[in-house]
Design a protein around this motif. Structure first.
Motif, PDB file in Angstrom:
ATOM      1  N   LYS A 191     102.177 -15.339  -0.642  1.00 51.68           N
ATOM      2  CA  LYS A 191     102.897 -14.071  -0.713  1.00 51.68           C
ATOM      3  C   LYS A 191     104.358 -14.279  -1.086  1.00 51.68           C
ATOM      4  O   LYS A 191     104.934 -13.485  -1.839  1.00 51.68           O
TER       5      LYS A 191
ATOM      6  N   GLU B 211     114.406  -1.387  -4.652  1.00 47.93           N
ATOM      7  CA  GLU B 211     113.116  -0.949  -4.104  1.00 47.93           C
ATOM      8  C   GLU B 211     112.413  -0.010  -5.070  1.00 47.93           C
ATOM      9  O   GLU B 211     111.219  -0.098  -5.299  1.00 47.93           O
TER      10      GLU B 211
ATOM     11  N   LYS C 234     104.690  -2.319  11.005  1.00 46.96           N
ATOM     12  CA  LYS C 234     104.821  -1.329   9.944  1.00 46.96           C
ATOM     13  C   LYS C 234     103.614  -0.418   9.899  1.00 46.96           C
ATOM     14  O   LYS C 234     103.700   0.748   9.555  1.00 46.96           O
TER      15      LYS C 234
ATOM     16  N   PHE D 142     104.233  -6.956   9.777  1.00 50.59           N
ATOM     17  CA  PHE D 142     103.270  -6.135   9.058  1.00 50.59           C
ATOM     18  C   PHE D 142     102.547  -5.208  10.024  1.00 50.59           C
ATOM     19  O   PHE D 142     102.354  -4.028   9.758  1.00 50.59           O
TER      20      PHE D 142
ATOM     21  N   THR E 217     103.121  -0.051  -7.328  1.00 55.21           N
ATOM     22  CA  THR E 217     103.818  -0.959  -6.412  1.00 55.21           C
ATOM     23  C   THR E 217     104.855  -1.838  -7.108  1.00 55.21           C
ATOM     24  O   THR E 217     105.414  -2.724  -6.505  1.00 55.21           O
TER      25      THR E 217
ATOM     26  N   ASN F  35     102.318  -5.428  -0.411  1.00 53.71           N
ATOM     27  CA  ASN F  35     102.687  -5.215   0.980  1.00 53.71           C
ATOM     28  C   ASN F  35     101.502  -5.330   1.931  1.00 53.71           C
ATOM     29  O   ASN F  35     101.553  -4.850   3.060  1.00 53.71           O
TER      30      ASN F  35
END
Length: 334
Positions: free
Chosen positions: A256, A51, A333, A330, A60, A207
């Motif tokens: 994506k 990550e 989140k 999404f 990113t 993201n």
């Protein structure tokens, strides 16, 4: 450079080496040659999805710890993926690797279910580049010098920038460019900006909910190089229906999960899988898209469009649930 040099030093079968490398190696067009070398000479022995590697680095960018093994070409196989999250926990999973031997030669590393879904979406489709033309916008070489918020003289022309574009929405540009072909770094031919055309944002967050942010432009205004332009190859190409495809959940899911680059380059748009053979369905998609151009917040119309495309790509309940879950995740989140 270092990866290439290391691979050249591995001459014995089953010899190994590893590198921490940006995740974009899997799909960035700049790494096409390197992916070709991997495809022809190596097998990915192990992957660790990192990550965050360097705490001082902002942005990113994500990284992989890549282990390669010298071997005969193997295009499809399974391997263990270890994902290291921000808390230092390791999550183990078995993923499938698929080397897509076509430009720009992607390497897909994901669960078998997801891989099968991407292949299903591509099945019996036509790449966008066979029906439409994609170009990047005007590159001034010096925006501070050649862009202005005022029309200084007759050589200044209105130009769209990325923030002028949203899904199905486009605002009147507030910037002008000194359109002198002798001064600009890459001025482009004015003919590519004639209406109708689709404009897509070129930079995306990895993201974000939708990777593709596209709108239909019915003017002859120019577009800056933080936008891509899509135009019809011939008058029979249905560009309004194309807008519906590009803003749909199906295509955004495909995009994506296929591409890890934050830059949406024309070569990536070119491979978007379209199904344009059924004229009746295209008219339905066109009708929905026209409604969304009038009212982009019409969620009922969006749901209808997605339903049409789910059926067009012959997706079953499990496929649809997988796609919908990604968009729901999404929202949670957020």
């Amino acid at each position: 450079f270092f990866v290439n040099r290391s691979m050249k030093g591995l001459s014995k079968d089953n010899s190994l080496f590893s590198f921490i490398i940006p995740k974009t190696i899997l799909s960035n067009v700049s790494f096409s040659v390197l992916r070709k070398i991997i495809l022809d000479n190596y097998k990915i022995k192990e992957l660790v999805d990192l990550e965050k590697v360097f705490s001082e680095v902002t942005g990113t960018m994500t990284y992989l710890l890549l282990f390669l093994q010298k071997s005969k070409p193997v295009k499809k196989y399974n391997l263990e993926l270890n994902t290291l999250d921000l808390s230092g926990n390791i999550i183990k999973s078995i993923v499938s690797v698929d080397m897509l031997n076509r430009p720009p030669l992607f390497i897909w590393v994901m669960s078998k279910i997801k891989l099968e879904l991407l292949n299903k979406i591509e099945q019996n489709s036509t790449p966008l580049k066979e029906l439409f033309i994609t170009k990047n916008g005007v590159c001034t070489g010096d925006n501070d010098r050649y862009l202005s918020e005022k029309k200084i003289n007759s050589d200044y022309k209105l130009i769209y920038v990325a923030k002028d574009i949203a899904q199905y929405k486009i605002r009147i540009p507030k910037h002008y460019v000194l359109y002198d072909r002798d001064l600009l770094h890459r001025p482009r031919e004015e003919g590519i900006f004639t209406k109708p055309k689709i404009l897509t944002q070129m930079i995306r967050g990895l993201n974000t909910k939708y990777s593709l942010i596209c709108a239909l432009d019915e003017t002859n205004y120019l577009a800056l190089n933080n936008l891509n332009i899509i135009r019809k190859k011939d008058e029979n190409s249905n560009i309004t229906a194309l807008l519906g495809f590009l803003n749909s959940k199906v295509i955004n899911y495909f995009f994506k999960n296929s591409i890890t680059d934050v830059n949406i380059k024309t070569v990536y748009i070119d491979i978007v899988p379209l199904k344009f053979s059924d004229k009746k369905i295209l008219r339905e998609i066109e009708s929905c898209t026209e409604g969304l151009i009038r009212n982009p917040e019409d969620n009922t119309k969006r749901a209808k469009l997605d339903k049409i495309l789910y059926e067009l790509y012959e997706l079953n309940k499990e496929d649809i649930a997988l796609i919908e879950a990604e968009f729901e995740d999404f929202s949670e989140k957020k």
